[in-house]
Design a protein around this motif. Structure first.
Motif, mmCIF file in Angstrom:
data_model
loop_
_atom_site.group_PDB
_atom_site.id
_atom_site.type_symbol
_atom_site.label_atom_id
_atom_site.label_comp_id
_atom_site.label_asym_id
_atom_site.label_seq_id
_atom_site.Cartn_x
_atom_site.Cartn_y
_atom_site.Cartn_z
ATOM 1 N N SER A 15 0.834 -1.201 0.000
ATOM 2 C CA SER A 15 0.000 0.000 0.000
ATOM 3 C C SER A 15 0.873 1.258 0.000
ATOM 4 O O SER A 15 1.605 1.516 0.949
ATOM 5 C CB SER A 15 -0.895 0.015 1.248
ATOM 6 O OG SER A 15 -1.250 1.341 1.571
ATOM 7 N N PRO A 16 0.790 2.054 -1.074
ATOM 8 C CA PRO A 16 1.609 3.270 -1.132
ATOM 9 C C PRO A 16 1.277 4.218 0.008
ATOM 10 O O PRO A 16 2.145 4.913 0.545
ATOM 11 C CB PRO A 16 1.209 3.912 -2.472
ATOM 12 C CG PRO A 16 0.482 2.868 -3.233
ATOM 13 C CD PRO A 16 -0.093 1.917 -2.231
ATOM 14 N N ARG A 17 0.000 4.236 0.407
ATOM 15 C CA ARG A 17 -0.435 5.132 1.459
ATOM 16 C C ARG A 17 0.214 4.743 2.801
ATOM 17 O O ARG A 17 0.691 5.597 3.549
ATOM 18 C CB ARG A 17 -1.961 5.034 1.565
ATOM 19 C CG ARG A 17 -2.474 6.165 2.320
ATOM 20 C CD ARG A 17 -3.797 6.764 1.868
ATOM 21 N NE ARG A 17 -4.103 7.684 2.953
ATOM 22 C CZ ARG A 17 -4.992 7.416 3.890
ATOM 23 N NH1 ARG A 17 -5.755 6.347 3.828
ATOM 24 N NH2 ARG A 17 -5.147 8.264 4.880
ATOM 25 N N ALA A 18 0.259 3.447 3.076
ATOM 26 C CA ALA A 18 0.874 2.985 4.325
ATOM 27 C C ALA A 18 2.375 3.294 4.322
ATOM 28 O O ALA A 18 2.937 3.733 5.327
ATOM 29 C CB ALA A 18 0.634 1.485 4.504
ATOM 30 N N VAL A 19 3.011 3.084 3.168
ATOM 31 C CA VAL A 19 4.442 3.391 3.054
ATOM 32 C C VAL A 19 4.682 4.879 3.322
ATOM 33 O O VAL A 19 5.572 5.253 4.084
ATOM 34 C CB VAL A 19 4.981 3.002 1.653
ATOM 35 C CG1 VAL A 19 6.400 3.516 1.456
ATOM 36 C CG2 VAL A 19 4.947 1.483 1.471
#
Lengths: 320, 320
Positions: A15-19
């Motif tokens: 998940s790019p958002r979590a990263v």
């Protein structure tokens, strides 16, 4: 406060958002960083870290972006960490060049984060490895660390890479760039960008001459290749990546594959320990003690070394 | 080992050679620095420290050189401390620009020293005030500290000045230079150099707009003037010096004359204390302890914060 295990799980699923959230946490340097490090530790240690550095204007961002494209074509997942030493004087280049990375922004196999380092508890040396660990845990095969500007912080970041690419361009330093102390020691690969411009061959020769004179210790030595690129046109980027991969293979073949990782860990541990010590000092600095000492030093009544001894004694008493 | 008292005496009599030797000692950062600080302390605290900073290419060295001339015409003794953050990537500008200072090299009322900071025990924050103290004790009325390049170290040096001049030039940052966070906070005087070039008025307006929006705390506020210069032709340099002197007079009139000196002392004391702590850590780092910890962190078996705690415990035991 977000659930850290959950965030880390989602980052590991890609998940790019979590990263992004995790890198921001690292950048903020708050108390959660400690817990996060414990969560990430078991998942770290896979990504190859490639540092890209060079003077402003040599085309670092363009080269980074082109390398991302090349890595994607070879099927690898890529992280990009652009480190901005947060000077008020960096000027406009940084923001302008970021735009070039936009073509990769929607690719799910690419994570791009820029990182300001001013004010971080442990400075660059502590924050960057933590951010690398996030990208590593998120499944990146390669993380490109691009440093902007000049100065000590740049050298520190480079010290965290498995493979360091030093970029030069013709006409930037008038014969001084490559021969400056330090550049030979850190470069595993040289890129001469804007190789279609006048003076490119002179720059290549300059590097080769400097290398012929320099020594890099005893034992089998990796000889840093010089690759000509025109990053804006995508030329020479395949060769640049081949040189990076060749350095990696050479290190593995010579039993030195984990050198970068160990060096990174050493720098990080030291930086964190030092930051803790600094925090301890700062706790005292906030008090009247430092002001009084500074006043005495300012008027010449006390020398700063004696003052520093007194400050440390106060910190040790305070810190238990 | 030279006789320190003797060296300090000769520096106070104005021997350029003695001054040069003392600044080199400070730069080397050896054990003699401690003794030197004690010798210098009683003679310090007179010079006005003026920091000059700005992006590469704005004309820092040319402006510094012109300011030296102007200060000499007003009968003041001048020290110049050019701080080079010692990056291998600084490029050719530094060496080239130094040449401009050559016209003052034979003037007995001018001391010029450049200072590399890499590897100094306490970093820039510790070494620069010590070098300033040497120039101060040598009888300089004004010391100009010129910082090269960009980055954190530059901001640190500026924090050591009584008066900070931020130099800009048209067409350098495309509207980003002046509005970047930080620049407004550190500037006591703005110089817009190359004011005969296109875009100079836009740069002036940009600074003024940014200042109109910014706030600098409560109470009576010094308002940083914007001075147009063409340093290469010596134009506007008298005004620039007048603005620097006006800032000084304003600080004195508002009971804040010793603020810079105290800030300098505080930074210096902290930097020395921190360097001592770092040395203590390094003593342990040289041992097998850090390598073992780094190996565990590299393989993911240990997180770096726990490793740092263990390192500190080891240092405390070792350090007594």
């Amino acid at each position: 406060m977000p659930d850290l295990s959950d965030l880390v799980s989602r980052a590991r699923e890609g998940s790019p958002r979590a990263v992004a959230q995790l890198v921001s946490m690292v950048e903020d340097g708050g108390p959660a960083v400690r817990e996060l490090a414990a969560e990430l530790a078991p998942h770290a240690g896979h990504a190859l870290v490639v540092g890209l550095t060079g003077s402003p204007g040599v085309g670092k961002s363009t080269t980074t972006s082109a390398l991302v494209g090349e890595l994607r074509r070879s099927g690898r997942r890529v992280g990009v960490l652009a480190v901005d030493p947060s000077s008020p004087f960096t000027g406009g280049a940084l923001l302008g060049d970021r735009v070039r990375m936009a073509e990769h922004a929607t690719d799910p196999g690419v994570f791009i984060r820029s990182m300001a380092t001013r004010g971080h508890l442990g400075g660059l040396s502590a924050a960057a490895p933590q951010a690398l660990r996030v990208l590593d845990a998120a499944g990146c095969d390669v993380v490109l660390v691009e440093t902007v500007g000049v100065g000590q912080s740049e050298v520190e970041v480079v010290a965290l890479a498995d493979t360091t690419v030093v970029l030069l361009a013709p006409g930037m330093g008038d014969g001084i760039q490559a021969t400056k102390a330090g550049i030979l020691e850190i470069a595993d690969v040289f890129g001469v960008n804007k190789a279609d411009r006048e003076g490119a061959e002179a720059t290549v020769r300059e590097i080769e001459n400097a290398m012929a004179m320099g020594r890099r210790g005893t034992g089998p030595q990796w000889r840093a290749p010089v690759v000509r690129t025109v990053a804006s046109a995508g030329r020479g980027i395949d060769e640049l990546l081949a040189a990076i991969d060749a350095h990696r293979a050479w290190m593995d073949a010579h039993g030195r594959g984990d050198e970068g990782r160990r060096r990174r860990a050493r720098a990080e541990i030291e930086a964190i320990a030092l930051a803790d010590l600094r925090a301890q000092l700062r706790a005292v600095s906030g008090s009247a003690a430092l002001d009084t000492l500074a006043g005495e030093v300012a008027t010449g009544g006390l020398d700063p070394f004696v003052a520093a001894d007194r400050l440390r004694s106060a910190a040790e008493v305070d810190g238990g």
